[in-house]
Design a protein around this motif. Structure first.
Motif, PDB file in Angstrom:
ATOM      1  N   GLY A   1     -54.008  -7.382 -69.343  1.00 25.18           N
ATOM      2  CA  GLY A   1     -54.250  -6.417 -68.276  1.00 25.18           C
ATOM      3  C   GLY A   1     -54.159  -7.061 -66.902  1.00 25.18           C
ATOM      4  O   GLY A   1     -53.475  -6.546 -66.001  1.00 25.18           O
ATOM      5  N   PHE A   2     -54.827  -8.197 -66.723  1.00 26.41           N
ATOM      6  CA  PHE A   2     -54.786  -8.882 -65.432  1.00 26.41           C
ATOM      7  C   PHE A   2     -53.430  -9.551 -65.187  1.00 26.41           C
ATOM      8  O   PHE A   2     -53.004  -9.697 -64.042  1.00 26.41           O
ATOM      9  CB  PHE A   2     -55.923  -9.889 -65.331  1.00 26.41           C
ATOM     10  N   LEU A   3     -52.741  -9.953 -66.264  1.00 24.79           N
ATOM     11  CA  LEU A   3     -51.389 -10.473 -66.108  1.00 24.79           C
ATOM     12  C   LEU A   3     -50.463  -9.376 -65.597  1.00 24.79           C
ATOM     13  O   LEU A   3     -49.598  -9.617 -64.738  1.00 24.79           O
ATOM     14  CB  LEU A   3     -50.879 -11.025 -67.448  1.00 24.79           C
ATOM     15  N   ASN A   4     -50.637  -8.160 -66.106  1.00 26.72           N
ATOM     16  CA  ASN A   4     -49.854  -7.035 -65.597  1.00 26.72           C
ATOM     17  C   ASN A   4     -50.132  -6.787 -64.125  1.00 26.72           C
ATOM     18  O   ASN A   4     -49.214  -6.447 -63.365  1.00 26.72           O
ATOM     19  CB  ASN A   4     -50.180  -5.771 -66.405  1.00 26.72           C
ATOM     20  N   LEU A   5     -51.376  -6.945 -63.711  1.00 23.67           N
ATOM     21  CA  LEU A   5     -51.713  -6.800 -62.294  1.00 23.67           C
ATOM     22  C   LEU A   5     -50.894  -7.767 -61.449  1.00 23.67           C
ATOM     23  O   LEU A   5     -50.297  -7.378 -60.436  1.00 23.67           O
ATOM     24  CB  LEU A   5     -53.204  -7.048 -62.090  1.00 23.67           C
ATOM     25  N   ILE A   6     -50.836  -9.030 -61.861  1.00 24.29           N
ATOM     26  CA  ILE A   6     -50.084 -10.039 -61.114  1.00 24.29           C
ATOM     27  C   ILE A   6     -48.596  -9.688 -61.074  1.00 24.29           C
ATOM     28  O   ILE A   6     -47.930  -9.788 -60.034  1.00 24.29           O
ATOM     29  CB  ILE A   6     -50.302 -11.422 -61.740  1.00 24.29           C
ATOM     30  N   LEU A   7     -48.058  -9.260 -62.223  1.00 23.45           N
ATOM     31  CA  LEU A   7     -46.629  -8.935 -62.299  1.00 23.45           C
ATOM     32  C   LEU A   7     -46.278  -7.740 -61.409  1.00 23.45           C
ATOM     33  O   LEU A   7     -45.267  -7.760 -60.706  1.00 23.45           O
ATOM     34  CB  LEU A   7     -46.237  -8.637 -63.744  1.00 23.45           C
ATOM     35  N   TRP A   8     -47.120  -6.719 -61.414  1.00 20.24           N
ATOM     36  CA  TRP A   8     -46.811  -5.533 -60.609  1.00 20.24           C
ATOM     37  C   TRP A   8     -46.981  -5.802 -59.120  1.00 20.24           C
ATOM     38  O   TRP A   8     -46.241  -5.237 -58.296  1.00 20.24           O
ATOM     39  CB  TRP A   8     -47.671  -4.354 -61.054  1.00 20.24           C
ATOM     40  N   VAL A   9     -47.922  -6.660 -58.748  1.00 18.30           N
ATOM     41  CA  VAL A   9     -48.048  -7.039 -57.335  1.00 18.30           C
ATOM     42  C   VAL A   9     -46.812  -7.827 -56.901  1.00 18.30           C
ATOM     43  O   VAL A   9     -46.257  -7.595 -55.812  1.00 18.30           O
ATOM     44  CB  VAL A   9     -49.327  -7.867 -57.111  1.00 18.30           C
ATOM     45  N   GLY A  10     -46.382  -8.767 -57.735  1.00 16.58           N
ATOM     46  CA  GLY A  10     -45.182  -9.541 -57.411  1.00 16.58           C
ATOM     47  C   GLY A  10     -43.949  -8.657 -57.320  1.00 16.58           C
ATOM     48  O   GLY A  10     -43.115  -8.813 -56.421  1.00 16.58           O
ATOM     49  N   ASN A  11     -43.826  -7.721 -58.246  1.00 12.99           N
ATOM     50  CA  ASN A  11     -42.669  -6.838 -58.237  1.00 12.99           C
ATOM     51  C   ASN A  11     -42.674  -5.928 -57.020  1.00 12.99           C
ATOM     52  O   ASN A  11     -41.610  -5.577 -56.479  1.00 12.99           O
ATOM     53  CB  ASN A  11     -42.650  -6.008 -59.512  1.00 12.99           C
ATOM     54  N   ALA A  12     -43.879  -5.539 -56.566  1.00 13.43           N
ATOM     55  CA  ALA A  12     -43.971  -4.666 -55.390  1.00 13.43           C
ATOM     56  C   ALA A  12     -43.325  -5.314 -54.174  1.00 13.43           C
ATOM     57  O   ALA A  12     -42.701  -4.631 -53.348  1.00 13.43           O
ATOM     58  CB  ALA A  12     -45.438  -4.330 -55.098  1.00 13.43           C
ATOM     59  N   TRP A  13     -43.445  -6.650 -54.065  1.00 13.33           N
ATOM     60  CA  TRP A  13     -42.848  -7.341 -52.925  1.00 13.33           C
ATOM     61  C   TRP A  13     -41.320  -7.255 -52.963  1.00 13.33           C
ATOM     62  O   TRP A  13     -40.671  -6.966 -51.954  1.00 13.33           O
ATOM     63  CB  TRP A  13     -43.296  -8.796 -52.895  1.00 13.33           C
ATOM     64  N   PHE A  14     -40.728  -7.480 -54.135  1.00 13.01           N
ATOM     65  CA  PHE A  14     -39.265  -7.439 -54.245  1.00 13.01           C
ATOM     66  C   PHE A  14     -38.740  -6.017 -54.093  1.00 13.01           C
ATOM     67  O   PHE A  14     -37.666  -5.810 -53.523  1.00 13.01           O
ATOM     68  CB  PHE A  14     -38.822  -8.040 -55.582  1.00 13.01           C
ATOM     69  N   VAL A  15     -39.482  -5.033 -54.584  1.00 15.35           N
ATOM     70  CA  VAL A  15     -39.064  -3.645 -54.398  1.00 15.35           C
ATOM     71  C   VAL A  15     -39.189  -3.253 -52.923  1.00 15.35           C
ATOM     72  O   VAL A  15     -38.331  -2.543 -52.385  1.00 15.35           O
ATOM     73  CB  VAL A  15     -39.912  -2.703 -55.276  1.00 15.35           C
ATOM     74  N   TYR A  16     -40.225  -3.752 -52.257  1.00 11.35           N
ATOM     75  CA  TYR A  16     -40.405  -3.468 -50.828  1.00 11.35           C
ATOM     76  C   TYR A  16     -39.215  -3.981 -50.009  1.00 11.35           C
ATOM     77  O   TYR A  16     -38.789  -3.318 -49.043  1.00 11.35           O
ATOM     78  CB  TYR A  16     -41.694  -4.114 -50.342  1.00 11.35           C
ATOM     79  N   LYS A  17     -38.656  -5.100 -50.409  1.00 10.60           N
ATOM     80  CA  LYS A  17     -37.515  -5.662 -49.687  1.00 10.60           C
ATOM     81  C   LYS A  17     -36.270  -4.802 -49.810  1.00 10.60           C
ATOM     82  O   LYS A  17     -35.299  -4.991 -49.063  1.00 10.60           O
ATOM     83  CB  LYS A  17     -37.233  -7.080 -50.178  1.00 10.60           C
ATOM     84  N   GLU A  18     -36.247  -3.859 -50.767  1.00 11.76           N
ATOM     85  CA  GLU A  18     -35.120  -2.940 -50.919  1.00 11.76           C
ATOM     86  C   GLU A  18     -35.290  -1.681 -50.058  1.00 11.76           C
ATOM     87  O   GLU A  18     -34.355  -0.893 -49.935  1.00 11.76           O
ATOM     88  CB  GLU A  18     -34.997  -2.515 -52.387  1.00 11.76           C
ATOM     89  N   THR A  19     -36.470  -1.501 -49.462  1.00 13.39           N
ATOM     90  CA  THR A  19     -36.741  -0.266 -48.733  1.00 13.39           C
ATOM     91  C   THR A  19     -36.264  -0.339 -47.287  1.00 13.39           C
ATOM     92  O   THR A  19     -36.022  -1.417 -46.740  1.00 13.39           O
ATOM     93  CB  THR A  19     -38.254   0.050 -48.744  1.00 13.39           C
ATOM     94  N   ARG A  20     -36.196   0.840 -46.669  1.00 11.66           N
ATOM     95  CA  ARG A  20     -35.816   0.934 -45.258  1.00 11.66           C
ATOM     96  C   ARG A  20     -36.875   0.305 -44.369  1.00 11.66           C
ATOM     97  O   ARG A  20     -36.568  -0.234 -43.306  1.00 11.66           O
ATOM     98  CB  ARG A  20     -35.630   2.412 -44.900  1.00 11.66           C
ATOM     99  N   TRP A  21     -38.149   0.349 -44.812  1.00 12.44           N
ATOM    100  CA  TRP A  21     -39.224  -0.225 -44.006  1.00 12.44           C
ATOM    101  C   TRP A  21     -38.997  -1.719 -43.778  1.00 12.44           C
ATOM    102  O   TRP A  21     -39.171  -2.217 -42.675  1.00 12.44           O
ATOM    103  CB  TRP A  21     -40.569   0.002 -44.702  1.00 12.44           C
ATOM    104  N   HIS A  22     -38.574  -2.422 -44.813  1.00 11.89           N
ATOM    105  CA  HIS A  22     -38.354  -3.865 -44.680  1.00 11.89           C
ATOM    106  C   HIS A  22     -37.125  -4.152 -43.827  1.00 11.89           C
ATOM    107  O   HIS A  22     -37.136  -5.049 -42.976  1.00 11.89           O
ATOM    108  CB  HIS A  22     -38.196  -4.498 -46.062  1.00 11.89           C
ATOM    109  N   SER A  23     -36.045  -3.397 -44.049  1.00 12.72           N
ATOM    110  CA  SER A  23     -34.814  -3.637 -43.273  1.00 12.72           C
ATOM    111  C   SER A  23     -35.031  -3.357 -41.797  1.00 12.72           C
ATOM    112  O   SER A  23     -34.517  -4.074 -40.932  1.00 12.72           O
ATOM    113  CB  SER A  23     -33.677  -2.774 -43.818  1.00 12.72           C
ATOM    114  N   GLN A  24     -35.817  -2.325 -41.477  1.00 13.92           N
ATOM    115  CA  GLN A  24     -36.113  -2.032 -40.070  1.00 13.92           C
ATOM    116  C   GLN A  24     -36.934  -3.165 -39.446  1.00 13.92           C
ATOM    117  O   GLN A  24     -36.712  -3.536 -38.296  1.00 13.92           O
ATOM    118  CB  GLN A  24     -36.865  -0.703 -39.966  1.00 13.92           C
ATOM    119  N   LYS A  25     -37.863  -3.701 -40.208  1.00 16.42           N
ATOM    120  CA  LYS A  25     -38.678  -4.805 -39.697  1.00 16.42           C
ATOM    121  C   LYS A  25     -37.826  -6.049 -39.453  1.00 16.42           C
ATOM    122  O   LYS A  25     -37.970  -6.720 -38.425  1.00 16.42           O
ATOM    123  CB  LYS A  25     -39.790  -5.113 -40.701  1.00 16.42           C
ATOM    124  N   VAL A  26     -36.908  -6.338 -40.385  1.00 12.96           N
ATOM    125  CA  VAL A  26     -36.033  -7.513 -40.230  1.00 12.96           C
ATOM    126  C   VAL A  26     -35.123  -7.336 -39.029  1.00 12.96           C
ATOM    127  O   VAL A  26     -34.923  -8.266 -38.233  1.00 12.96           O
ATOM    128  CB  VAL A  26     -35.212  -7.732 -41.518  1.00 12.96           C
TER     129      VAL A  26
END
Length: 240
Positions: A200-225
């Protein structure tokens, strides 16, 4: 150099998300597979002063509604005393069922995300909605894993306490008699339940890590860059 970094990021970030979703898929299966369908039995020895000893079985199964599990059947005779029907104490069903529900939903979403990344990546990247929707759901799952893993860890401790020697002594009134001693002499293995909490806690770590890479695909990240790059170049020189 900036163009090369951008191209490299566009190649590696989706690959990282695919790997993260693959691990999320596997760990979600292991999370609900290690606790669903569990059955355990503790053997309770009752030492009766001046008479033969007795043995009881404290059986508990998924979803751990302990207050529905009989420890002593109605009007049973133990140590020359008539004991009324006695159930175990506690109910961890809400926490473990919440944990299993999150794991199953995470399993299904990971499978769907893998299909999109592997077969429809061009459609995913051509729209702003896809990456932002993916990021929001990934962040929600990370939060849900935090809540359900913490709740199930506490629920598992409730199961352990209720089926321990101290828990049996506080549940069975017979054990409070001066010449009677109760003790759990054979404990059920709860290794798989402990492993489910770890997953359960391993899944927490994996989903937090994945959220960062998915965020980099969003318009919010590209606008910030783009904003940071524009600020780094400074204002355009005034015309002469």
């Amino acid at each position: 150099k900036e163009a090369f970094s951008l191209v490299l990021s566009q190649i590696l970030d989706p690959l990282a998300s695919i790997l993260f979703y693959l691990f999320c898929f596997l760990t979600a299966v292991l999370a609900f597979g290690t606790c669903g369908g569990y059955t355990g039995r503790n053997v309770v020895s009752i030492i009766c002063g001046g008479s033969s000893n007795e043995t009881l079985s404290a059986t508990f199964t998924y979803p751990f509604r302990l207050n529905q599990e009989l420890l002593v059947e109605s009007n049973n005779t133990l140590c020359n005393r008539t004991v009324p029907a006695t159930h175990l104490v506690g109910d961890s069903s809400s926490s473990v069922e919440f944990f299993v529900a999150v794991a199953i939903l995470a399993f299904l979403y990971s499978m769907m995300a893998l299909l999109v990344y592997l077969g429809y990546m061009h459609v995913y990247r051509d729209s702003d909605f896809g990456p932002m929707f993916d990021f929001v759901l990934t962040a929600v799952f990370a939060f849900l894993w935090l809540v359900c893993s913490s709740a199930w860890a506490r629920g598992l401790q409730t199961v352990k306490d209720a089926t321990s020697t101290a828990g049996i002594e506080s549940t069975l009134a017979l054990c409070t008699d001066r010449d009677v001693r109760c003790e759990v002499t054979d404990y059920a293995s709860m290794r798989s339940l402990n492993i489910s909490v770890i997953f359960g806690f391993l899944n927490l770590i994996l989903w937090v890590g994945n959220a960062w890479f998915v965020y980099k695909e969003t318009r919010w990240h590209s606008q910030k860059v783009n904003a940071q790059q524009a600020a780094g170049r400074g204002p355009n020189p005034a015309p002469i």
